[in-house]
Design a protein around this motif. Sequence first.
Motif, PDB file in Angstrom:
ATOM      1  N   PRO A   1      20.941 -24.454 -14.144  1.00 40.67           N
ATOM      2  CA  PRO A   1      21.090 -23.009 -13.944  1.00 40.67           C
ATOM      3  C   PRO A   1      19.760 -22.293 -13.763  1.00 40.67           C
ATOM      4  O   PRO A   1      19.695 -21.249 -13.099  1.00 40.67           O
ATOM      5  CB  PRO A   1      21.804 -22.539 -15.218  1.00 40.67           C
ATOM      6  CG  PRO A   1      21.584 -23.606 -16.218  1.00 40.67           C
ATOM      7  CD  PRO A   1      21.500 -24.877 -15.441  1.00 40.67           C
ATOM      8  N   THR A   2      18.687 -22.849 -14.316  1.00 44.04           N
ATOM      9  CA  THR A   2      17.368 -22.254 -14.113  1.00 44.04           C
ATOM     10  C   THR A   2      16.989 -22.290 -12.642  1.00 44.04           C
ATOM     11  O   THR A   2      16.528 -21.287 -12.073  1.00 44.04           O
ATOM     12  CB  THR A   2      16.305 -23.001 -14.940  1.00 44.04           C
ATOM     13  OG1 THR A   2      16.585 -22.818 -16.332  1.00 44.04           O
ATOM     14  CG2 THR A   2      14.917 -22.492 -14.630  1.00 44.04           C
ATOM     15  N   LEU A   3      17.189 -23.431 -12.001  1.00 36.97           N
ATOM     16  CA  LEU A   3      16.884 -23.559 -10.578  1.00 36.97           C
ATOM     17  C   LEU A   3      17.770 -22.639  -9.734  1.00 36.97           C
ATOM     18  O   LEU A   3      17.317 -22.029  -8.761  1.00 36.97           O
ATOM     19  CB  LEU A   3      17.054 -25.011 -10.132  1.00 36.97           C
ATOM     20  CG  LEU A   3      16.059 -26.011 -10.712  1.00 36.97           C
ATOM     21  CD1 LEU A   3      16.426 -27.438 -10.310  1.00 36.97           C
ATOM     22  CD2 LEU A   3      14.636 -25.682 -10.267  1.00 36.97           C
ATOM     23  N   VAL A   4      19.041 -22.539 -10.134  1.00 37.76           N
ATOM     24  CA  VAL A   4      19.964 -21.666  -9.396  1.00 37.76           C
ATOM     25  C   VAL A   4      19.530 -20.211  -9.513  1.00 37.76           C
ATOM     26  O   VAL A   4      19.473 -19.477  -8.515  1.00 37.76           O
ATOM     27  CB  VAL A   4      21.405 -21.836  -9.929  1.00 37.76           C
ATOM     28  CG1 VAL A   4      22.333 -20.796  -9.297  1.00 37.76           C
ATOM     29  CG2 VAL A   4      21.918 -23.251  -9.630  1.00 37.76           C
ATOM     30  N   LEU A   5      19.208 -19.782 -10.730  1.00 37.46           N
ATOM     31  CA  LEU A   5      18.784 -18.400 -10.943  1.00 37.46           C
ATOM     32  C   LEU A   5      17.476 -18.102 -10.224  1.00 37.46           C
ATOM     33  O   LEU A   5      17.303 -17.001  -9.673  1.00 37.46           O
ATOM     34  CB  LEU A   5      18.637 -18.119 -12.433  1.00 37.46           C
ATOM     35  CG  LEU A   5      19.936 -17.912 -13.206  1.00 37.46           C
ATOM     36  CD1 LEU A   5      19.646 -17.767 -14.699  1.00 37.46           C
ATOM     37  CD2 LEU A   5      20.665 -16.669 -12.697  1.00 37.46           C
ATOM     38  N   ASP A   6      16.561 -19.048 -10.223  1.00 37.89           N
ATOM     39  CA  ASP A   6      15.309 -18.856  -9.497  1.00 37.89           C
ATOM     40  C   ASP A   6      15.581 -18.658  -8.009  1.00 37.89           C
ATOM     41  O   ASP A   6      14.970 -17.790  -7.363  1.00 37.89           O
ATOM     42  CB  ASP A   6      14.390 -20.059  -9.695  1.00 37.89           C
ATOM     43  CG  ASP A   6      13.777 -20.095 -11.084  1.00 37.89           C
ATOM     44  OD1 ASP A   6      13.820 -19.066 -11.774  1.00 37.89           O
ATOM     45  OD2 ASP A   6      13.272 -21.162 -11.484  1.00 37.89           O
ATOM     46  N   GLY A   7      16.497 -19.473  -7.465  1.00 38.73           N
ATOM     47  CA  GLY A   7      16.834 -19.337  -6.050  1.00 38.73           C
ATOM     48  C   GLY A   7      17.481 -18.005  -5.742  1.00 38.73           C
ATOM     49  O   GLY A   7      17.160 -17.355  -4.738  1.00 38.73           O
ATOM     50  N   VAL A   8      18.396 -17.575  -6.618  1.00 43.55           N
ATOM     51  CA  VAL A   8      19.057 -16.275  -6.424  1.00 43.55           C
ATOM     52  C   VAL A   8      18.051 -15.137  -6.526  1.00 43.55           C
ATOM     53  O   VAL A   8      18.078 -14.184  -5.736  1.00 43.55           O
ATOM     54  CB  VAL A   8      20.175 -16.093  -7.474  1.00 43.55           C
ATOM     55  CG1 VAL A   8      20.722 -14.659  -7.430  1.00 43.55           C
ATOM     56  CG2 VAL A   8      21.297 -17.094  -7.236  1.00 43.55           C
ATOM     57  N   LEU A   9      17.150 -15.249  -7.486  1.00 45.09           N
ATOM     58  CA  LEU A   9      16.153 -14.208  -7.703  1.00 45.09           C
ATOM     59  C   LEU A   9      15.228 -14.069  -6.495  1.00 45.09           C
ATOM     60  O   LEU A   9      15.009 -12.958  -5.983  1.00 45.09           O
ATOM     61  CB  LEU A   9      15.331 -14.540  -8.947  1.00 45.09           C
ATOM     62  CG  LEU A   9      14.298 -13.519  -9.413  1.00 45.09           C
ATOM     63  CD1 LEU A   9      14.968 -12.206  -9.766  1.00 45.09           C
ATOM     64  CD2 LEU A   9      13.527 -14.060 -10.608  1.00 45.09           C
ATOM     65  N   LEU A  10      14.716 -15.185  -6.026  1.00 48.53           N
ATOM     66  CA  LEU A  10      13.810 -15.144  -4.878  1.00 48.53           C
ATOM     67  C   LEU A  10      14.548 -14.776  -3.596  1.00 48.53           C
ATOM     68  O   LEU A  10      14.030 -14.030  -2.754  1.00 48.53           O
ATOM     69  CB  LEU A  10      13.113 -16.498  -4.718  1.00 48.53           C
ATOM     70  CG  LEU A  10      12.137 -16.863  -5.846  1.00 48.53           C
ATOM     71  CD1 LEU A  10      11.662 -18.301  -5.692  1.00 48.53           C
ATOM     72  CD2 LEU A  10      10.953 -15.915  -5.838  1.00 48.53           C
ATOM     73  N   GLY A  11      15.780 -15.297  -3.463  1.00 44.36           N
ATOM     74  CA  GLY A  11      16.561 -14.960  -2.276  1.00 44.36           C
ATOM     75  C   GLY A  11      16.942 -13.501  -2.234  1.00 44.36           C
ATOM     76  O   GLY A  11      16.987 -12.875  -1.167  1.00 44.36           O
ATOM     77  N   GLY A  12      17.219 -12.927  -3.414  1.00 40.41           N
ATOM     78  CA  GLY A  12      17.594 -11.527  -3.477  1.00 40.41           C
ATOM     79  C   GLY A  12      16.465 -10.595  -3.101  1.00 40.41           C
ATOM     80  O   GLY A  12      16.694  -9.503  -2.546  1.00 40.41           O
ATOM     81  N   LEU A  13      15.243 -11.018  -3.396  1.00 39.68           N
ATOM     82  CA  LEU A  13      14.097 -10.175  -3.040  1.00 39.68           C
ATOM     83  C   LEU A  13      13.817 -10.199  -1.555  1.00 39.68           C
ATOM     84  O   LEU A  13      13.393  -9.190  -0.983  1.00 39.68           O
ATOM     85  CB  LEU A  13      12.855 -10.657  -3.807  1.00 39.68           C
ATOM     86  CG  LEU A  13      12.832 -10.358  -5.308  1.00 39.68           C
ATOM     87  CD1 LEU A  13      11.612 -11.004  -5.952  1.00 39.68           C
ATOM     88  CD2 LEU A  13      12.823  -8.856  -5.556  1.00 39.68           C
ATOM     89  N   GLY A  14      14.082 -11.337  -0.930  1.00 39.47           N
ATOM     90  CA  GLY A  14      13.877 -11.436   0.512  1.00 39.47           C
ATOM     91  C   GLY A  14      12.450 -11.101   0.913  1.00 39.47           C
ATOM     92  O   GLY A  14      11.485 -11.636   0.371  1.00 39.47           O
ATOM     93  N   ASP A  15      12.300 -10.169   1.857  1.00 39.48           N
ATOM     94  CA  ASP A  15      10.979  -9.780   2.356  1.00 39.48           C
ATOM     95  C   ASP A  15      10.157  -9.029   1.322  1.00 39.48           C
ATOM     96  O   ASP A  15       8.946  -8.839   1.507  1.00 39.48           O
ATOM     97  CB  ASP A  15      11.131  -8.919   3.617  1.00 39.48           C
ATOM     98  CG  ASP A  15      11.745  -9.685   4.770  1.00 39.48           C
ATOM     99  OD1 ASP A  15      11.638 -10.926   4.768  1.00 39.48           O
ATOM    100  OD2 ASP A  15      12.339  -9.054   5.665  1.00 39.48           O
ATOM    101  N   ARG A  16      10.801  -8.570   0.260  1.00 38.21           N
ATOM    102  CA  ARG A  16      10.072  -7.829  -0.776  1.00 38.21           C
ATOM    103  C   ARG A  16       9.352  -8.756  -1.746  1.00 38.21           C
ATOM    104  O   ARG A  16       8.590  -8.292  -2.593  1.00 38.21           O
ATOM    105  CB  ARG A  16      11.040  -6.934  -1.552  1.00 38.21           C
ATOM    106  CG  ARG A  16      11.628  -5.783  -0.734  1.00 38.21           C
ATOM    107  CD  ARG A  16      12.707  -5.070  -1.510  1.00 38.21           C
ATOM    108  NE  ARG A  16      13.859  -5.950  -1.750  1.00 38.21           N
ATOM    109  CZ  ARG A  16      14.911  -5.620  -2.491  1.00 38.21           C
ATOM    110  NH1 ARG A  16      14.945  -4.443  -3.089  1.00 38.21           N
ATOM    111  NH2 ARG A  16      15.922  -6.460  -2.644  1.00 38.21           N
ATOM    112  N   ALA A  17       9.618 -10.043  -1.656  1.00 46.92           N
ATOM    113  CA  ALA A  17       8.951 -11.001  -2.530  1.00 46.92           C
ATOM    114  C   ALA A  17       7.464 -11.052  -2.213  1.00 46.92           C
ATOM    115  O   ALA A  17       7.061 -10.899  -1.053  1.00 46.92           O
ATOM    116  CB  ALA A  17       9.564 -12.387  -2.348  1.00 46.92           C
ATOM    117  N   PRO A  18       6.614 -11.220  -3.220  1.00 43.47           N
ATOM    118  CA  PRO A  18       5.170 -11.301  -2.971  1.00 43.47           C
ATOM    119  C   PRO A  18       4.830 -12.447  -2.027  1.00 43.47           C
ATOM    120  O   PRO A  18       5.482 -13.493  -2.035  1.00 43.47           O
ATOM    121  CB  PRO A  18       4.586 -11.554  -4.371  1.00 43.47           C
ATOM    122  CG  PRO A  18       5.631 -11.071  -5.319  1.00 43.47           C
ATOM    123  CD  PRO A  18       6.950 -11.339  -4.648  1.00 43.47           C
ATOM    124  N   SER A  19       3.824 -12.255  -1.201  1.00 44.11           N
ATOM    125  CA  SER A  19       3.427 -13.269  -0.228  1.00 44.11           C
ATOM    126  C   SER A  19       2.926 -14.527  -0.934  1.00 44.11           C
ATOM    127  O   SER A  19       2.202 -14.445  -1.936  1.00 44.11           O
ATOM    128  CB  SER A  19       2.321 -12.721   0.683  1.00 44.11           C
ATOM    129  OG  SER A  19       2.763 -11.554   1.351  1.00 44.11           O
TER     130      SER A  19
END
Length: 239
Positions: free
Chosen positions: A50-68
Motif C-alpha cells: 500500500p505504500t507503493l500504491v499511495l506513493d503512485g497515487v500521490l505523485l500521479g495526482g500532482l501531475g505537472d504540479r509535482a516538483p521537477s
Amino acid sequence: MVISPIYVAAAGALPALFAMWYFDRLDRKRPEPAGLRRLVALFGGLSVIPTLVLDGVLLGGLGDRAPSAGSYGAALFTSYVVAAMVEETMKVAVVYAVAWDRKSYDERLDAVVYGARAGLGFALVENVFYLLGQVELKGLIVTWILRAVLAVPGHALWTTIACAGATRRRFDKRGLGLFGGLTLAIFLHGTYDAALFLGQPLAADGKENVAYALLAVPVAIMVASWWIVRRYARTALVA
C-alpha cells in the motif's frame, strides 16, 4: 560475478532479523506472544505494497504540479512526504490494526516491541528490493553495509517513536500522543532522507562540499533516534 537473487534476498533479510532478535531481548522478562510478534512483522513487510500504491497515487495526482526531478523541491517532497509521511503512517497503522487492541498490549514497553517489529518487517522487504537493484558486487556490499547500520534500524526506531507517543498517552494520559509521536517520527525520517536526496541538486549546482557535509546528518539522526527510544525503554522498564 553473478550472485543468485536467493542469496541476495537472504543477505538483505539478515539485518532486520538480527534487529528483531535484539529488540525482543529488551522485553525478555515479560515476552510478548511470539505469534503476534511475527504477525506484526509480516504485515509490516506487506505494508510496502500500500505504500507503493499511495506513493503512485500521490505523485500521479500532482501531475505537472509535482516538483521537477533533480530539484531541491523534489528532494524535500520525496523525503518528507513520499517517503517519511507515507511509510511511517503505514507502519503505525499496522501496529494499530494488528496489536493495539490485543490483551497482550498491556504495558509501555510494548510500543518498542511492536513498533520495532512493524518497522523491521517493512525494512526487511525494502532492503531486499534495494539490494536486488544493485548490478555490481561493490555496490551490493556498500549498500548492504550502509543500510544494515543506518536505514534498517532507522525504520525500527522511527516507528517505535511514533508508537511510544501513543502508548504513553494510553497508559499515562500524557506525552506526545499518536499524532505528536508520528509527527516526530516523520520529521526524523524525512530529515534523514533529505540529507541524502539533496546531494543530487547540490552536486548539480557545484556544491559538492555541502552535499558531503550533509552526510553527517543521517548519523546524527540515528544517534538522536536511538537516544529517544533508549530513554523511553528505560522509563517503560521502570514503570
